[in-house]
Structures are given as C-alpha cells and as structure tokens.
Design an enzyme around this catalytic site. Structure first.
Site, PDB file in Angstrom:
ATOM      1  N   ASP A  31       0.865  -1.187   0.000  1.00 16.61           N
ATOM      2  CA  ASP A  31       0.000   0.000   0.000  1.00 16.61           C
ATOM      3  C   ASP A  31       0.899   1.234   0.000  1.00 16.61           C
ATOM      4  O   ASP A  31       1.963   1.228   0.634  1.00 16.61           O
ATOM      5  CB  ASP A  31      -0.910   0.001   1.253  1.00 16.61           C
ATOM      6  CG  ASP A  31      -2.192   0.789   1.024  1.00 16.61           C
ATOM      7  OD1 ASP A  31      -2.093   1.992   0.739  1.00 16.61           O
ATOM      8  OD2 ASP A  31      -3.283   0.206   1.135  1.00 16.61           O
ATOM      9  N   SER A 124     -17.289  -3.104  -8.985  1.00 16.06           N
ATOM     10  CA  SER A 124     -18.334  -2.319  -8.337  1.00 16.06           C
ATOM     11  C   SER A 124     -19.650  -2.444  -9.088  1.00 16.06           C
ATOM     12  O   SER A 124     -19.662  -2.587 -10.318  1.00 16.06           O
ATOM     13  CB  SER A 124     -17.884  -0.854  -8.331  1.00 16.06           C
ATOM     14  OG  SER A 124     -18.953  -0.007  -7.991  1.00 16.06           O
ATOM     15  N   THR A 126     -21.301  -0.173  -9.865  1.00 18.78           N
ATOM     16  CA  THR A 126     -21.347   0.979 -10.767  1.00 18.78           C
ATOM     17  C   THR A 126     -21.187   0.567 -12.237  1.00 18.78           C
ATOM     18  O   THR A 126     -21.644   1.275 -13.134  1.00 18.78           O
ATOM     19  CB  THR A 126     -20.287   2.027 -10.336  1.00 18.78           C
ATOM     20  OG1 THR A 126     -20.554   3.257 -10.980  1.00 18.78           O
ATOM     21  CG2 THR A 126     -18.885   1.596 -10.663  1.00 18.78           C
ATOM     22  N   TYR A 149     -14.547   7.400 -12.451  1.00 21.66           N
ATOM     23  CA  TYR A 149     -14.283   6.278 -11.534  1.00 21.66           C
ATOM     24  C   TYR A 149     -14.958   5.012 -12.044  1.00 21.66           C
ATOM     25  O   TYR A 149     -14.342   3.946 -12.140  1.00 21.66           O
ATOM     26  CB  TYR A 149     -14.771   6.609 -10.111  1.00 21.66           C
ATOM     27  CG  TYR A 149     -14.829   5.378  -9.237  1.00 21.66           C
ATOM     28  CD1 TYR A 149     -13.659   4.815  -8.726  1.00 21.66           C
ATOM     29  CD2 TYR A 149     -16.038   4.740  -8.952  1.00 21.66           C
ATOM     30  CE1 TYR A 149     -13.712   3.654  -7.960  1.00 21.66           C
ATOM     31  CE2 TYR A 149     -16.092   3.591  -8.194  1.00 21.66           C
ATOM     32  CZ  TYR A 149     -14.923   3.052  -7.697  1.00 21.66           C
ATOM     33  OH  TYR A 149     -14.974   1.900  -6.948  1.00 21.66           O
ATOM     34  N   LYS A 153     -13.430   1.176 -13.528  1.00 20.99           N
ATOM     35  CA  LYS A 153     -13.807  -0.193 -13.123  1.00 20.99           C
ATOM     36  C   LYS A 153     -14.241  -0.995 -14.342  1.00 20.99           C
ATOM     37  O   LYS A 153     -13.875  -2.164 -14.497  1.00 20.99           O
ATOM     38  CB  LYS A 153     -14.937  -0.157 -12.088  1.00 20.99           C
ATOM     39  CG  LYS A 153     -14.520   0.381 -10.728  1.00 20.99           C
ATOM     40  CD  LYS A 153     -13.585  -0.571 -10.004  1.00 20.99           C
ATOM     41  CE  LYS A 153     -13.030   0.034  -8.729  1.00 20.99           C
ATOM     42  NZ  LYS A 153     -11.868  -0.655  -8.191  1.00 20.99           N
ATOM     43  N   ASN A 198     -17.461  11.057   1.503  1.00 16.76           N
ATOM     44  CA  ASN A 198     -18.328  11.079   0.315  1.00 16.76           C
ATOM     45  C   ASN A 198     -19.517  10.154   0.514  1.00 16.76           C
ATOM     46  O   ASN A 198     -20.564  10.356  -0.069  1.00 16.76           O
ATOM     47  CB  ASN A 198     -17.564  10.572  -0.914  1.00 16.76           C
ATOM     48  CG  ASN A 198     -16.380  11.437  -1.231  1.00 16.76           C
ATOM     49  OD1 ASN A 198     -16.540  12.605  -1.531  1.00 16.76           O
ATOM     50  ND2 ASN A 198     -15.187  10.884  -1.120  1.00 16.76           N
TER      51      ASN A 198
HETATM   52  P1  NAD Z   1      -9.698   2.484   0.335  1.00 19.05           P
HETATM   53  O1  NAD Z   1      -9.339   3.763  -0.274  1.00 19.05           O
HETATM   54  O2  NAD Z   1      -9.941   2.437   1.805  1.00 19.05           O
HETATM   55  O3  NAD Z   1      -8.600   1.371  -0.023  1.00 19.05           O
HETATM   56  C1  NAD Z   1      -7.824   1.422  -1.189  1.00 19.05           C
HETATM   57  C2  NAD Z   1      -6.377   1.288  -0.759  1.00 19.05           C
HETATM   58  O4  NAD Z   1      -5.540   1.302  -1.919  1.00 19.05           O
HETATM   59  C3  NAD Z   1      -5.920   2.429   0.136  1.00 19.05           C
HETATM   60  O5  NAD Z   1      -5.245   1.883   1.258  1.00 19.05           O
HETATM   61  C4  NAD Z   1      -4.945   3.222  -0.731  1.00 19.05           C
HETATM   62  O6  NAD Z   1      -3.933   3.839   0.014  1.00 19.05           O
HETATM   63  C5  NAD Z   1      -4.430   2.124  -1.655  1.00 19.05           C
HETATM   64  N1  NAD Z   1      -3.915   2.575  -2.953  1.00 19.05           N
HETATM   65  C6  NAD Z   1      -4.565   3.311  -3.901  1.00 19.05           C
HETATM   66  N2  NAD Z   1      -3.758   3.471  -4.973  1.00 19.05           N
HETATM   67  C7  NAD Z   1      -2.600   2.823  -4.702  1.00 19.05           C
HETATM   68  C8  NAD Z   1      -1.387   2.624  -5.413  1.00 19.05           C
HETATM   69  N3  NAD Z   1      -1.178   3.150  -6.634  1.00 19.05           N
HETATM   70  N4  NAD Z   1      -0.411   1.882  -4.845  1.00 19.05           N
HETATM   71  C9  NAD Z   1      -0.593   1.349  -3.604  1.00 19.05           C
HETATM   72  N5  NAD Z   1      -1.710   1.507  -2.880  1.00 19.05           N
HETATM   73  C10 NAD Z   1      -2.701   2.241  -3.423  1.00 19.05           C
HETATM   74  O7  NAD Z   1     -10.973   1.930  -0.452  1.00 19.05           O
HETATM   75  P2  NAD Z   1     -11.888   0.673  -0.133  1.00 19.05           P
HETATM   76  O8  NAD Z   1     -13.232   1.185   0.223  1.00 19.05           O
HETATM   77  O9  NAD Z   1     -11.189  -0.263   0.775  1.00 19.05           O
HETATM   78  O10 NAD Z   1     -12.007   0.060  -1.587  1.00 19.05           O
HETATM   79  C11 NAD Z   1     -11.137  -0.962  -2.037  1.00 19.05           C
HETATM   80  C12 NAD Z   1     -11.419  -1.220  -3.502  1.00 19.05           C
HETATM   81  O11 NAD Z   1     -12.791  -1.565  -3.645  1.00 19.05           O
HETATM   82  C13 NAD Z   1     -11.208   0.001  -4.396  1.00 19.05           C
HETATM   83  O12 NAD Z   1     -10.643  -0.445  -5.613  1.00 19.05           O
HETATM   84  C14 NAD Z   1     -12.587   0.537  -4.617  1.00 19.05           C
HETATM   85  O13 NAD Z   1     -12.718   1.202  -5.846  1.00 19.05           O
HETATM   86  C15 NAD Z   1     -13.406  -0.745  -4.620  1.00 19.05           C
HETATM   87  N6  NAD Z   1     -14.819  -0.544  -4.243  1.00 19.05           N
HETATM   88  C16 NAD Z   1     -15.106   0.109  -3.090  1.00 19.05           C
HETATM   89  C17 NAD Z   1     -16.430   0.324  -2.739  1.00 19.05           C
HETATM   90  C18 NAD Z   1     -16.785   1.100  -1.493  1.00 19.05           C
HETATM   91  O14 NAD Z   1     -17.905   1.600  -1.415  1.00 19.05           O
HETATM   92  N7  NAD Z   1     -15.909   1.200  -0.512  1.00 19.05           N
HETATM   93  C19 NAD Z   1     -17.451  -0.161  -3.560  1.00 19.05           C
HETATM   94  C20 NAD Z   1     -17.118  -0.835  -4.735  1.00 19.05           C
HETATM   95  C21 NAD Z   1     -15.779  -1.026  -5.062  1.00 19.05           C
HETATM   96  C1  WQD Z   2     -25.571   6.231  -0.748  1.00 20.30           C
HETATM   97  C2  WQD Z   2     -26.859   7.037  -0.713  1.00 20.30           C
HETATM   98  C3  WQD Z   2     -26.667   9.231  -1.665  1.00 20.30           C
HETATM   99  C4  WQD Z   2     -23.952  10.906   1.324  1.00 20.30           C
HETATM  100  C5  WQD Z   2     -20.870   4.934  -4.161  1.00 20.30           C
HETATM  101  C6  WQD Z   2     -20.250   4.764  -5.518  1.00 20.30           C
HETATM  102  C7  WQD Z   2     -20.269   3.313  -5.906  1.00 20.30           C
HETATM  103  C8  WQD Z   2     -19.625   2.473  -4.814  1.00 20.30           C
HETATM  104  C9  WQD Z   2     -20.203   2.728  -3.481  1.00 20.30           C
HETATM  105  C10 WQD Z   2     -17.325   2.293  -5.308  1.00 20.30           C
HETATM  106  C11 WQD Z   2     -27.090   7.812  -2.005  1.00 20.30           C
HETATM  107  C12 WQD Z   2     -26.975   9.300  -0.188  1.00 20.30           C
HETATM  108  C13 WQD Z   2     -24.777  10.029   0.606  1.00 20.30           C
HETATM  109  C14 WQD Z   2     -24.545  12.021   1.988  1.00 20.30           C
HETATM  110  C15 WQD Z   2     -26.700  11.319   1.201  1.00 20.30           C
HETATM  111  N1  WQD Z   2     -18.241   2.782  -4.651  1.00 20.30           N
HETATM  112  N2  WQD Z   2     -26.122  10.245   0.557  1.00 20.30           N
HETATM  113  N3  WQD Z   2     -25.902  12.174   1.896  1.00 20.30           N
HETATM  114  O1  WQD Z   2     -23.403   6.670  -4.300  1.00 20.30           O
HETATM  115  O2  WQD Z   2     -24.603   4.500  -3.744  1.00 20.30           O
HETATM  116  O3  WQD Z   2     -22.213   4.482  -4.235  1.00 20.30           O
HETATM  117  O4  WQD Z   2     -20.159   4.133  -3.214  1.00 20.30           O
HETATM  118  O5  WQD Z   2     -17.369   1.575  -6.243  1.00 20.30           O
HETATM  119  O6  WQD Z   2     -19.580   3.222  -7.109  1.00 20.30           O
HETATM  120  O7  WQD Z   2     -20.979   5.534  -6.459  1.00 20.30           O
HETATM  121  O8  WQD Z   2     -22.942   5.429  -2.132  1.00 20.30           O
HETATM  122  O9  WQD Z   2     -22.646   6.071   0.216  1.00 20.30           O
HETATM  123  O10 WQD Z   2     -22.169   7.793  -1.584  1.00 20.30           O
HETATM  124  O11 WQD Z   2     -24.523   7.093  -1.163  1.00 20.30           O
HETATM  125  O12 WQD Z   2     -27.911  11.501   1.151  1.00 20.30           O
HETATM  126  O13 WQD Z   2     -23.874  12.840   2.609  1.00 20.30           O
HETATM  127  O14 WQD Z   2     -26.736   8.019   0.322  1.00 20.30           O
HETATM  128  O15 WQD Z   2     -27.366  10.212  -2.370  1.00 20.30           O
HETATM  129  O16 WQD Z   2     -28.460   7.807  -2.222  1.00 20.30           O
HETATM  130  P1  WQD Z   2     -23.391   5.350  -3.673  1.00 20.30           P
HETATM  131  P2  WQD Z   2     -22.978   6.639  -1.116  1.00 20.30           P
END
Ligand code: NAD
Ligand code: WQD
Length: 338
Positions: A31, A124, A126, A149, A153, A198
């Site tokens: 990381d 995701s 998404t 973003y 993916k 976010n």
């Molecule tokens: P996070 O940001 O907590 O974890 C990602 C980690 O990757 C972090 O520790 C960051 O420092 C590290 N990182 C990023 N770029 C790097 C690089 N170039 N080299 C080394 N380390 C690097 O996010 P998360 O919520 O744990 O998500 C993990 C994965 O899952 C991500 O790819 C994210 O897009 C995907 N994902 C997350 C969600 C969500 O809602 N949390 C939903 C769908 C998909």
């Molecule tokens: C959830 C709901 C907002 C914040 C995102 C990415 C998705 C995936 C997961 C990575 C929505 C509402 C949120 C706030 C609010 N990530 N909201 N006030 O948008 O479903 O998904 O994270 O892959 O790709 O798009 O998740 O947690 O941002 O929002 O009302 O301050 O909460 O409008 O309806 P989302 P979220």
C-alpha cells in the site's frame, strides 16, 4: 497459501486481511497509504495475533512489485488498490485513469513474469451503468457509467477478461461490490475516510460522534417508497468472507468469473438513518438537500450466483451494520489518528 493484498491497508482490504488470516492464509500487504494508514495493518496484526508482511510501495512501481514477488511466493493477488471518490474522479479523471488502470496493468505484467496466475479484483455495482434495471445480475451487459471512476472499473474488468482470453492459465474473479458499510465487531478497524466523507455511512457516523454538524440527505423526491434513494448495503465482514471464498475459487479455476456481492435487500437513506438511531440509541441530525449529480434512484443485487457457486451468503443484517459502525467510530472518534 500466500495472498498479496494490493491496497490492503484500506477499508475493505484491512477487513479482508483479518478474514484471510483467521482462515489460515498468509497475508502480504502492499500500500502507498494515499488513502489509508499503516496503523490499520498494525491493528489487523493485533486483532488476529498473526504477522503481516507489509510493503510501503506504489503498485504502479514495477520494480517495487517485482521485488515483492521475488521475495514472496504469491499464490493469489487481491487488487483493492484504487482511487474511489466518484466526485473527485470527475475533477481529476487523468489521475483516476492513471492510478486505477496502471496498477492493474502492472500487477498483470508482474504476475505473468512471476508465474502467479490468480487475481481477485475489486469491481463495483457501478459497472451496471444507468440503464440496467435492479436487481442487477452478472449476465447483464456492463452499462454507461456516469463518471470516470466507474469507467475505470468497467475498463479494468475488460482488461482482466481480455488477459484471460490470451493466457489460458490465468484465473480472474471480478467481485462487484454493492455498498459496503460496517466494521469488524471488535471496533479496532473500520472505515476512516480522509477529509469530508463522500459516502453515507461514514458521514452519519461522523455526525453522531460530533465531528460534523448534520447530514444532508441528497434528495427526497425520487420515485422510491419514501422519496430517498435505495441501495444494497452490505456488511464489510460479509464482503471480506466473499473474498476468502473468491480466492478459493480463483486458485481452482481458469478464465474469468463475475460475482455480485450484495444482500439483495434495498434500504433507503432514511431507513439507514432511522436504523442507526435505533440500533445505537443516538440522534443523527439531518436535513434534506438537493439531489446529488449522478445518483440513481435505486439499485440492488441478485447474489444468487455467489451463493450457488461460492457458497457465500451475507450473514449480517442492517442492525449489525449500524451497531458495528458506531462501535468503531465511538471507540475511534478521529479514526486511526490518536
Ligand atoms: P480504500 O481507499 O480504503 O482502499 C484502497 C487502498 O488502496 C488504500 O489503502 C490506498 O492507500 C491504496 N492505494 C490506492 N492506490 C494505490 C497505489 N497506486 N499503490 C498502492 N496503494 C494504493 O478503499 P476501499 O473502500 O477499501 O475500496 C477498495 C477497492 O474496492 C477500491 O478499488 C474501490 O474502488 C473498490 N470498491 C469500493 C467500494 C466502497 O464503497 N468502498 C465499492 C465498490 C468497489
Ligand atoms: C448512498 C446514498 C446518496 C452521502 C458509491 C459509488 C459506488 C460504490 C459505493 C465504489 C445515495 C446518499 C450520501 C450524503 C446522502 N463505490 N447520501 N448524503 O453513491 O450508492 O455508491 O459508493 O465503487 O460506485 O458511487 O454510495 O454512500 O455515496 O450514497 O444523502 O452525505 O446516500 O445520495 O443515495 P453510492 P454513497
């Protein structure tokens, strides 16, 4: 078996590290801490009583990755290392394409050089885009994403799939996460976003702990039962368990397989706020504001395939998700900062 967690200090990576260590796997983390803290991995070690080999390096740094693969016989990679803030990706698309795609290409190149044939990828919901109707199924075509973003993916899924067509030894598991929330039940690790959160649940948790004034609910005029958006929230430890099962699947198979990881039950923003208040007996101040650009009214998963093929099922309910989030946040008001 030794598993390399690229981005393993992050939210989902650290919880997956615990699940893997508890299941008897060896874990190596790389990381660059661009969105995480080394403290997370220390807590993982404390929690499990096991050692994690940790490298502070950028996954785009090929020489650093070659060294990691030379020093460790990696059986499977889990690729979490990505930038993930949807709004930021609109402002900084090049940084998002560079980081997310380059990390994937570098991992695939170094894996091929090192004879590692298995990768599980953090995709995701998404990627289903704006047109597919819920519940989303893996058989649906990927759609048009509303932000860079999401496109990263979608593109990375394509890159990984193409790689398995060319390399018959390669095994790729694409895990499409829905909305991960919650924390390990110990409260020692959890989600610790940098700056203003976010995502909904960390925002609620920071309001509850007094770090933010009030939650703004983005829109209450959607065509949903209470007018607020509905999502498929999944406990991060259920997600972590899905990764353990995906690793087992990856090492026994070849080609690409896609799995949704969600509960199949949608909850609205108001449902989440109400459940958080009730589970934790705490008030969450909120107001209604305008819709957020790019938000879909509702989507949720059909996760039958993960159930049938991986034997995976989500075990935690919404109350668990709210309780465990608050347990983490109340014990760590400033996250990993002391
Ligand atoms: P996070 O940001 O907590 O974890 C990602 C980690 O990757 C972090 O520790 C960051 O420092 C590290 N990182 C990023 N770029 C790097 C690089 N170039 N080299 C080394 N380390 C690097 O996010 P998360 O919520 O744990 O998500 C993990 C994965 O899952 C991500 O790819 C994210 O897009 C995907 N994902 C997350 C969600 C969500 O809602 N949390 C939903 C769908 C998909
Ligand atoms: C959830 C709901 C907002 C914040 C995102 C990415 C998705 C995936 C997961 C990575 C929505 C509402 C949120 C706030 C609010 N990530 N909201 N006030 O948008 O479903 O998904 O994270 O892959 O790709 O798009 O998740 O947690 O941002 O929002 O009302 O301050 O909460 O409008 O309806 P989302 P979220």
């Amino acid at each position: 078996m030794k598993i390399l967690l690229a981005g393993g200090a992050g939210y989902i990576g650290s919880h997956t590290a615990v699940a893997l260590l508890d299941a008897g796997y060896d874990v190596v983390v790389v990381d660059n801490y661009c969105n995480s803290s080394p403290e997370a991995v220390k807590r993982v070690e404390e929690l499990t009583g096991k050692n994690v080999v940790v490298y502070a390096a950028d996954v785009k740094d090929k020489a650093a990755m070659q060294q990691i693969f030379a020093e460790n016989k990696i059986d499977c990679v889990i690729h979490f290392a990505g930038l993930k803030a949807v709004g930021e990706s609109v402002q900084k698309p090049i940084a998002y394409y560079r980081n997310n795609i380059d990390t994937t290409l570098t991992l695939l190149e170094v894996m091929a050089e090192s004879g590692c044939h298995n990768i599980v990828f953090s995709s995701s919901a998404t990627v289903y885009g704006e047109k597919n109707a819920a519940p989303y199924m893996e058989t649906m075509e990927r759609g048009t994403c509303s932000n860079p973003y999401g496109w990263t993916k979608s593109m990375m899924e394509q890159i990984l799939q193409d790689a398995t067509v060319a390399d018959k030894d390669l095994s790729v598991v694409l895990l499409r996460y829905f909305n991960p929330i919650g924390a390990h039940e110990s409260g020692m690790i959890g989600e610790d976003p940098q700056g203003i959160p976010n995502n909904l649940m960390p925002y609620i948790a920071q309001v509850a702990v007094g770090r933010r004034d009030k939650l703004t609910i983005f829109g209450n005029d959607y065509p949903t039962p209470d007018g607020t958006c509905r999502r498929d929230y999944i406990h991060v430890m259920d997600l972590a368990d899905g990764h353990v099962k995906a690793v087992d699947f990856a090492v026994k198979n070849k080609g690409t397989e896609i799995f949704n990881l969600g509960t199949g039950t949608p909850y609205s923003v108001l449902d989440i706020v109400n459940a958080f208040e009730k589970s934790n007996n705490i008030k969450v101040n909120y107001e209604f504001g305008p819709r957020r650009a790019g938000d879909l009214p509702e989507f949720w998963a059909n996760s039958d395939k993960a159930h049938e093929i991986l034997g995976w099922v989500a075990k935690h309910d919404l109350e668990d998700m709210c309780r465990d989030t608050w347990n983490w946040q109340s014990k760590n008001p400033q996250g990993y900062k002391k």
